[in-house]
Design a protein around this motif. Sequence first.
Motif, PDB file in Angstrom:
ATOM      1  N   HIS A  46       0.877  -1.179   0.000  1.00 43.19           N
ATOM      2  CA  HIS A  46       0.000   0.000   0.000  1.00 43.19           C
ATOM      3  C   HIS A  46       0.912   1.227   0.000  1.00 43.19           C
ATOM      4  O   HIS A  46       1.659   1.456   0.958  1.00 43.19           O
ATOM      5  CB  HIS A  46      -0.907  -0.050   1.227  1.00 43.19           C
ATOM      6  N   HIS A  48       1.943   5.261  -0.451  1.00 46.70           N
ATOM      7  CA  HIS A  48       1.855   6.727  -0.511  1.00 46.70           C
ATOM      8  C   HIS A  48       3.229   7.203  -0.935  1.00 46.70           C
ATOM      9  O   HIS A  48       4.218   6.494  -0.751  1.00 46.70           O
ATOM     10  CB  HIS A  48       1.578   7.343   0.857  1.00 46.70           C
ATOM     11  N   SER A  81      -2.309   4.729  -2.888  1.00 50.10           N
ATOM     12  CA  SER A  81      -3.265   5.500  -2.095  1.00 50.10           C
ATOM     13  C   SER A  81      -3.879   6.587  -2.966  1.00 50.10           C
ATOM     14  O   SER A  81      -3.208   7.192  -3.803  1.00 50.10           O
ATOM     15  CB  SER A  81      -2.563   6.152  -0.911  1.00 50.10           C
ATOM     16  N   ARG A 223      -3.527  -5.926   7.513  1.00 48.81           N
ATOM     17  CA  ARG A 223      -2.557  -4.929   7.061  1.00 48.81           C
ATOM     18  C   ARG A 223      -1.705  -4.516   8.255  1.00 48.81           C
ATOM     19  O   ARG A 223      -2.234  -4.296   9.338  1.00 48.81           O
ATOM     20  CB  ARG A 223      -3.281  -3.716   6.479  1.00 48.81           C
ATOM     21  N   GLU A 227       2.798   2.997   8.239  1.00 46.93           N
ATOM     22  CA  GLU A 227       1.716   3.972   8.088  1.00 46.93           C
ATOM     23  C   GLU A 227       0.797   3.952   9.304  1.00 46.93           C
ATOM     24  O   GLU A 227       0.312   4.991   9.751  1.00 46.93           O
ATOM     25  CB  GLU A 227       0.879   3.672   6.829  1.00 46.93           C
TER      26      GLU A 227
HETATM   27 ZN    ZN Z   1      -2.791   4.803   3.240  1.00 49.93          ZN
END
Ligand code: ZN
Length: 275
Positions: A46, A48, A81, A223, A227
């Motif tokens: 995931h 960013h 994201s 997950r 983050e």
């Molecule tokens: Zn995120």
Amino acid sequence: MEKLVITCAITGSQTTRKDTPYLPITPKEIADSAIGAYRAGASIAHIHVRGDDGVPVQEVQRFQEVAERIRAETDMIVEVSTGGHHSMPAEERICSVDIEPPPEMASFNAGSMNFGSGIFINSPEALTLFARRMHEKGVKPEFECFDCGMIENVLRLIDQGTFTPPYHFSFVLGVSGGIGASPKNLLHMVESIRPGDTWSVVGIGRHQLPLVTMAMVMEGHVRVGLEDNVFLSKGTLAKSNAELVEKVVRLANELGRPVATAREARQMLGLPGLG
Ligand code: ZN
């Protein structure tokens, strides 16, 4: 039991180097950290991205570099994201689906909420925009639900024919402004979706490990990553995303959940792969 899909949320937009010196920031650092997480057992990254100063940005070139670096070394599923930062307009946030080839998945933030000291705006208009852009690019949405009403938002859009099945939800518990991290809340969220839908849990901070454990027992997916949580255990910072993944792999082994490879995760989530 069903195989366990582990997503690793590499850097996010909220965590800073003040929280942990181990936070990856540049595209190379983010990609290297994702590759480390993959080798530890994660099948989805995931992603960013940040500017070189650490501030969250939505820049296609940076997403592109991260994806290329990950794909050069692994068959990991890249999930970008579309959250960006609270102050960004929706058009800017959705630009992450414009990498080539497109990401296999992208986050779909399913409603508006207070988020820490800010407001996270995902208006009905923005949801329609995100859905349309993901559909055009063949990107599977990861429905991020920070509260129960957001699940209803997604189910309504599904009933309107907005998305293509199968559907994958992420239940995010423990954000200040969202639903609290309790077993009862997680159970209610899980019972709100429909047979055949898949789901993963995202627990914030100290809630990460307890919620991950509950999800494993309930045959959901999980997950982890910097983050959401920077600690490996109370008072001890995780030195990498891989360390957090290694910990849940150990737990999965104890609880009898074999860990899915990226190929198996694609089958379970109905992803065609990059060909
Ligand atoms: Zn995120």
